[in-house]
Design an enzyme around this catalytic site. Structure first.
Site, PDB file in Angstrom:
ATOM      1  N   SER A 162      34.322 -33.153  89.041  1.00 37.45           N
ATOM      2  CA  SER A 162      33.964 -32.476  90.166  1.00 37.45           C
ATOM      3  C   SER A 162      34.674 -31.369  90.163  1.00 37.45           C
ATOM      4  O   SER A 162      35.916 -31.116  89.805  1.00 37.45           O
ATOM      5  CB  SER A 162      34.490 -33.419  91.448  1.00 37.45           C
ATOM      6  OG  SER A 162      34.569 -32.558  92.359  1.00 37.45           O
ATOM      7  N   TYR A 175      40.261 -37.895  95.882  1.00 35.08           N
ATOM      8  CA  TYR A 175      39.267 -37.772  95.192  1.00 35.08           C
ATOM      9  C   TYR A 175      39.385 -36.603  94.081  1.00 35.08           C
ATOM     10  O   TYR A 175      39.227 -36.854  92.711  1.00 35.08           O
ATOM     11  CB  TYR A 175      37.954 -37.235  96.024  1.00 35.08           C
ATOM     12  CG  TYR A 175      36.829 -37.134  95.158  1.00 35.08           C
ATOM     13  CD1 TYR A 175      36.037 -38.163  94.280  1.00 35.08           C
ATOM     14  CD2 TYR A 175      36.261 -35.741  95.029  1.00 35.08           C
ATOM     15  CE1 TYR A 175      34.842 -38.067  93.894  1.00 35.08           C
ATOM     16  CE2 TYR A 175      34.954 -35.599  94.377  1.00 35.08           C
ATOM     17  CZ  TYR A 175      34.387 -36.775  93.757  1.00 35.08           C
ATOM     18  OH  TYR A 175      33.224 -36.623  92.970  1.00 35.08           O
TER      19      TYR A 175
HETATM   20  N1  LIG Z   1      27.153 -35.724  94.497  1.00 32.40           N
HETATM   21  C1  LIG Z   1      28.181 -34.974  94.620  1.00 32.40           C
HETATM   22  O1  LIG Z   1      28.169 -34.008  95.404  1.00 32.40           O
HETATM   23  C2  LIG Z   1      28.887 -35.104  93.201  1.00 32.40           C
HETATM   24  C3  LIG Z   1      29.534 -33.835  93.117  1.00 32.40           C
HETATM   25  C4  LIG Z   1      30.745 -33.760  91.979  1.00 32.40           C
HETATM   26  C5  LIG Z   1      30.675 -34.790  91.068  1.00 32.40           C
HETATM   27  N2  LIG Z   1      30.227 -35.909  91.559  1.00 32.40           N
HETATM   28  C6  LIG Z   1      30.326 -36.924  90.571  1.00 32.40           C
HETATM   29  O2  LIG Z   1      29.271 -37.510  89.880  1.00 32.40           O
HETATM   30  C7  LIG Z   1      29.059 -38.849  89.591  1.00 32.40           C
HETATM   31  C8  LIG Z   1      27.715 -39.607  89.907  1.00 32.40           C
HETATM   32  O3  LIG Z   1      27.692 -39.319  91.512  1.00 32.40           O
HETATM   33  P1  LIG Z   1      26.331 -39.364  92.193  1.00 32.40           P
HETATM   34  O4  LIG Z   1      26.574 -38.125  93.018  1.00 32.40           O
HETATM   35  O5  LIG Z   1      25.223 -39.362  91.573  1.00 32.40           O
HETATM   36  O6  LIG Z   1      26.745 -40.633  93.338  1.00 32.40           O
HETATM   37  P2  LIG Z   1      25.818 -41.796  93.669  1.00 32.40           P
HETATM   38  O7  LIG Z   1      24.226 -41.481  93.847  1.00 32.40           O
HETATM   39  O8  LIG Z   1      26.604 -42.552  94.618  1.00 32.40           O
HETATM   40  O9  LIG Z   1      25.801 -42.731  92.281  1.00 32.40           O
HETATM   41  C9  LIG Z   1      27.164 -43.375  91.780  1.00 32.40           C
HETATM   42  C10 LIG Z   1      26.797 -44.183  90.512  1.00 32.40           C
HETATM   43  O10 LIG Z   1      27.936 -44.843  90.372  1.00 32.40           O
HETATM   44  C11 LIG Z   1      27.718 -46.423  90.300  1.00 32.40           C
HETATM   45  N3  LIG Z   1      28.963 -46.688  90.560  1.00 32.40           N
HETATM   46  C12 LIG Z   1      29.701 -46.572  91.967  1.00 32.40           C
HETATM   47  N4  LIG Z   1      30.758 -47.512  92.015  1.00 32.40           N
HETATM   48  C13 LIG Z   1      30.774 -48.110  90.999  1.00 32.40           C
HETATM   49  C14 LIG Z   1      31.379 -49.296  90.140  1.00 32.40           C
HETATM   50  N5  LIG Z   1      32.671 -49.716  90.700  1.00 32.40           N
HETATM   51  N6  LIG Z   1      31.366 -49.869  89.371  1.00 32.40           N
HETATM   52  C15 LIG Z   1      30.004 -49.598  88.287  1.00 32.40           C
HETATM   53  N7  LIG Z   1      29.065 -48.474  88.931  1.00 32.40           N
HETATM   54  C16 LIG Z   1      29.513 -47.827  90.104  1.00 32.40           C
HETATM   55  C17 LIG Z   1      26.605 -46.519  91.285  1.00 32.40           C
HETATM   56  O11 LIG Z   1      25.943 -47.759  91.125  1.00 32.40           O
HETATM   57  P3  LIG Z   1      25.960 -49.100  91.920  1.00 32.40           P
HETATM   58  O12 LIG Z   1      26.393 -48.888  93.180  1.00 32.40           O
HETATM   59  O13 LIG Z   1      24.575 -49.564  91.541  1.00 32.40           O
HETATM   60  O14 LIG Z   1      26.934 -49.894  91.320  1.00 32.40           O
HETATM   61  C18 LIG Z   1      25.568 -45.122  90.859  1.00 32.40           C
HETATM   62  O15 LIG Z   1      24.934 -45.643  90.034  1.00 32.40           O
HETATM   63  C19 LIG Z   1      30.423 -39.481  90.101  1.00 32.40           C
HETATM   64  O16 LIG Z   1      31.357 -39.613  89.256  1.00 32.40           O
HETATM   65  C20 LIG Z   1      30.699 -38.401  91.190  1.00 32.40           C
HETATM   66  O17 LIG Z   1      32.084 -38.465  91.480  1.00 32.40           O
HETATM   67  C21 LIG Z   1      29.205 -36.117  92.553  1.00 32.40           C
END
Ligand SMILES: NC(=O)c1ccc[n+]([C@@H]2O[C@H](COP(=O)([O-])OP(=O)(O)OC[C@H]3O[C@@H](n4cnc5c(N)ncnc54)[C@H](OP(=O)(O)O)[C@@H]3O)[C@@H](O)[C@H]2O)c1
Length: 247
Positions: free
Chosen positions: A147, A160
């Site tokens: 991030s 975070y």
């Molecule tokens: N969205 C943003 O603004 C943003 C910005 C920068 C970086 N990121 C990073 O991008 C990555 C993906 O995030 P996203 O935005 O796509 O979020 P998201 O839509 O909430 O998806 C999160 C994914 O991670 C899985 N997950 C969460 N907790 C887990 C656990 N304990 N064990 C196994 N799987 C788990 C979820 O699957 P289940 O719930 O089905 O297990 C889901 O597939 C993350 O690392 C996040 O920190 C996001």
């Protein structure tokens, strides 16, 4: 392995959001895939979509990233199914908002467990497979979704951001140790991306003004195309205008 055999990726957090978009990008290029997250049903539905998009074989391997045995089991199941890994995409992650003044330590521990400890375990347990893939086929890439808060701090995202800074550091050190074996890691450090994780903010920043999941997938796919001689440590993606250096 023949040059015409499909390449193989393991994508965590593939049930939705950024991970689903990255898996879709590889599928469209005919890759084989292991996809993981906690719930089997969402993954099975995603696997059907990936096959329809052109993926070869798709294995569904549920694993909770807070459970060490489940994470080592994920790496073992992937290695058993495919015997190689051209791209390990460490994307599963969670967010947590709160000031240092009052964010409970148990919340920090859970963040650390999912965002840093699980990636460390995955890197370690899949390393023999990554090395042997690089030996056969030039290179194997690790792509970890960090991030922008891991590079440029943002108030209320200290815990975070600290986990994402740790992930970036872990991958940089991994490169010092492994890149001469043809295995290298790239972290992608985006600002706000339009997914479920950023829902809490959408009254302030509309989802359609955020970075798209396909933007992140494009970077992840491009990294997988690099040769062993190109090591890309970190890619920062920021939003337009005065948001430079801010999520
Ligand atoms: N969205 C943003 O603004 C943003 C910005 C920068 C970086 N990121 C990073 O991008 C990555 C993906 O995030 P996203 O935005 O796509 O979020 P998201 O839509 O909430 O998806 C999160 C994914 O991670 C899985 N997950 C969460 N907790 C887990 C656990 N304990 N064990 C196994 N799987 C788990 C979820 O699957 P289940 O719930 O089905 O297990 C889901 O597939 C993350 O690392 C996040 O920190 C996001």
């Amino acid at each position: 392995m023949s040059a015409t055999q499909p390449r193989v990726a393991l994508v965590t957090g593939a049930s939705r959001g950024i991970g689903a978009a990255i898996a879709a990008r590889y599928a469209a290029d005919g890759w084989d895939l292991s996809i993981s997250s906690r719930g089997r049903d969402a993954l099975e539905a995603r696997a059907e979509e990936l096959r329809a998009r052109g993926a070869g074989r798709v294995e569904v391997i549920p694993a909770d990233m807070t459970d060490e045995e489940a994470v080592t089991g994920l790496a073992a199941a992937h290695a058993e199914a495919f015997g190689r890994c051209d791209a390990l995409v460490i994307n599963a992650g969670m967010g947590q908002k709160g000031a240092v003044a009052d964010l409970p330590v148990r919340r920090f521990d859970r963040l650390y467990s999912v965002n840093v400890r699980a990636p460390y375990i995955l890197l370690q347990s899949l390393l023999p497979t990554l090395r042997s893939t690089a030996g056969e086929r030039d290179t194997a890439k690790v792509i970890a979704v960090a991030s922008i808060t891991g590079v440029y701090p943002e108030p209320l995202l200290s815990a975070y951001g600290a986990t994402k800074a740790a992930l970036i550091s872990l991958c940089e050190t991994f490169n010092l140790e492994e890149s001469e074996n043809g295995v290298s890691a790239t972290t992608i450090a985006p600002g706000y991306v339009d997914t479920d994780m950023s829902d809490w903010l959408k009254d302030t920043i509309p989802g359609d003004e955020m970075i798209t999941v396909d933007d992140v997938a494009t970077i992840a796919y491009s990294v997988s195309q690099l040769s062993r001689f190109a090591v890309l440590p970190n890619v920062v993606l920021t939003r337009p205008g005065s948001n430079l250096h801010r999520a």
